[in-house]
Enzyme design. Structure first.
Site, mmCIF file in Angstrom:
data_model
loop_
_atom_site.group_PDB
_atom_site.id
_atom_site.type_symbol
_atom_site.label_atom_id
_atom_site.label_comp_id
_atom_site.label_asym_id
_atom_site.label_seq_id
_atom_site.Cartn_x
_atom_site.Cartn_y
_atom_site.Cartn_z
ATOM 1 N N ASP A 87 0.827 -1.217 0.000
ATOM 2 C CA ASP A 87 0.000 0.000 0.000
ATOM 3 C C ASP A 87 0.864 1.272 0.000
ATOM 4 O O ASP A 87 2.095 1.201 -0.109
ATOM 5 C CB ASP A 87 -0.914 -0.076 1.240
ATOM 6 C CG ASP A 87 -2.299 0.458 0.971
ATOM 7 O OD1 ASP A 87 -2.444 1.348 0.136
ATOM 8 O OD2 ASP A 87 -3.238 -0.028 1.631
ATOM 9 N N ASP A 122 -10.137 3.346 -3.346
ATOM 10 C CA ASP A 122 -10.815 2.092 -2.954
ATOM 11 C C ASP A 122 -12.230 1.973 -3.505
ATOM 12 O O ASP A 122 -13.016 2.925 -3.444
ATOM 13 C CB ASP A 122 -10.896 2.008 -1.424
ATOM 14 C CG ASP A 122 -9.522 1.835 -0.810
ATOM 15 O OD1 ASP A 122 -8.514 1.878 -1.556
ATOM 16 O OD2 ASP A 122 -9.458 1.648 0.412
HETATM 17 C C1 GLA Z 1 -5.974 1.124 1.475
HETATM 18 C C2 GLA Z 1 -6.102 0.130 0.317
HETATM 19 C C3 GLA Z 1 -7.224 -0.839 0.614
HETATM 20 C C4 GLA Z 1 -6.952 -1.577 1.922
HETATM 21 C C5 GLA Z 1 -6.747 -0.564 3.045
HETATM 22 C C6 GLA Z 1 -6.260 -1.241 4.319
HETATM 23 O O1 GLA Z 1 -7.095 1.939 1.586
HETATM 24 O O2 GLA Z 1 -6.336 0.801 -0.880
HETATM 25 O O3 GLA Z 1 -7.397 -1.764 -0.433
HETATM 26 O O4 GLA Z 1 -5.802 -2.373 1.750
HETATM 27 O O5 GLA Z 1 -5.785 0.416 2.695
HETATM 28 O O6 GLA Z 1 -5.995 -0.332 5.326
#
Ligand code: GLA
Length: 399
Positions: free
Chosen positions: A148, A203
């Protein structure tokens, strides 16, 4: 002078041995399950094992799903030597035991970390600890790493992700490297030598419309279509198929679009409590064959027709997948003549569909054998009709 040449050669060979991602780990889009969309931080070893049990028993493994990935929140701190420590209350048997369990089911194991200093849920991040983390992942038997981009102020994505790529390579275990910097530094322009897939957006939310819904993420991929290819996938995020917020037809349309895009298929629902209709969608052999096609081409918009959009994905052996997407709230009849020549907008190629092609309606589970070769059917509200076109002489059109 010859000495200098030899020295240069040694440096070059040395660098190329290190500066590469593991080759050919994702010739087709990776398929599996990830904990985030359904459980967020509420994960533990019992739940993850139950997902592996379900995947191995319910037909998903046989259909090609293989990675079981734990997302954020498995990690709590670092020890005095800098090695990451898993949450011992939620993972009392340790991460290696979990990986062993998943491997014993014939599946592969994935884990999550972050290229920043802390993960998005403020757990220990990887910045500065790449070698130690990669070493642990290799020892534990990790097969897939999602990495990430939270808490990365002042860091450079190309540098951070390449550092982890090199650490993984040095650790000596082939690990699929899944970049998750949300498209913020255009990874499609630089990451094909770094990772096997890269997130392209923020997301996903479990909804059809609006910001970060299924359609918004789908629409964001069209302009980067030409970068999608084997071992280097645009990742429009994990699936919300079967999750609250999407109707059944919206889930089915979502899955159709991800298959059409040749997107990674990481299911994100509770595999223990799945409706049979949703399982049928996730495991439909012909839909998955479209997604996993060896050319790895992402679809493009061919035509707009009376209430539906016609998207086309060229497949190997001169086959084609078509998707009739209905974004509207009312159903639409389709009467579409596919015969003709289509110009690919990104690769300057032409595709010809002649009258010898026959169609198969994947969700309707029927041949489309009208003598005039028209594709006819009804596409419901927020749904997609999914068709494969093939030469009738080939028997593999039907699952
Ligand atoms: C980010 C990523 C998500 C998930 C969260 C976890 O937002 O884009 O897919 O992995 O972190 O904290």
């Amino acid at each position: 002078m010859p000495r200098l040449t030899t020295l240069c050669l040694i440096i070059l060979i040395g660098c190329s041995a290190v500066a590469q991602k593991y080759p050919n780990l994702a010739p087709t889009p990776p398929m599996g399950w990830n904990s985030w969309n359904i459980f967020h931080c509420d994960i533990d070893e019992w739940k993850v094992k139950a997902m592996a049990d379900a995947m191995a028993a319910n037909g998903m493994k046989d259909a090609g799903y293989q990675y079981v990935v734990i997302d954020d929140c498995w990690q709590v701190a670092r020890d005095k030597d800098g090695y990451v420590i898993a949450d011992s209350a939620r993972f009392p048997s340790g991460i290696k035991a979990l990986a062993d369990y998943i491997h014993a089911k014939g599946l592969k194991f994935g884990i999550y970390s972050c290229a920043g200093r802390l993960t998005c849920q403020h757990r220990p991040g990887g910045a500065g600890y790449e070698a130690k983390d990669a070493q642990r992942y290799a020892e534990w038997g990790v097969d897939y790493l999602k990495y990430d981009w939270c808490n990365s102020d002042g860091l450079k994505s190309t540098v951070q992700y390449s550092t982890m790529r090199d650490a993984l390579h040095r650790a000596g275990r082939p690990i699929v490297f899944s970049l998750c910097e949300w498209g913020s530094t255009k990874p499609w322009l630089w990451a094909d030598t770094v990772g096997h897939l890269w997130r392209t957006t923020g997301d996903i939310r479990p909804r059809f419309f609006k910001h970060h819904g299924v359609l918004a993420l789908f629409d964001a991929q069209a302009k980067i279509r030409k970068y999608n290819k084997p071992n280097a996938w645009n990742d429009p995020d994990m699936l919300e198929v079967g999750n609250e917020g999407l109707s059944f037809t919206e889930s089915r349309a979502h899955f159709t679009l991800w298959c059409m895009m040749a997107a990674p298929l990481m299911s994100g629902n509770d595999l223990r409590a799945m409706q049979p209709d949703i399982l049928k969608v996730l495991t439909n052999k012909l839909a998955l064959k479209v997604n996993q096609d060896s050319l790895g081409l992402q679809c493009f918009l061919w035509k707009k027709e009376k209430g539906v959009e016609v998207w086309i994905k060229p497949l190997s052996e001169s086959r084609y997948a078509l998707c009739f997407l209905n974004r509207s709230g009312t159903s639409h009849n389709v009467d579409f003549n596919p015969v003709g020549t289509i110009t690919d907008p990104d690769f300057h190629r032409q595709y010809t569909i002649d009258a010898s092609y026959a169609g198969y309606d994947i969700w309707g589970d029927r041949f489309l054998n009208d003598p005039d070769r028209h594709i006819r059917g009804t596409v419901g509200a927020h749904d997609a009709m999914f068709v494969v076109l093939d030469k009738p002489s080939r028997a593999d059109t039907r699952p």
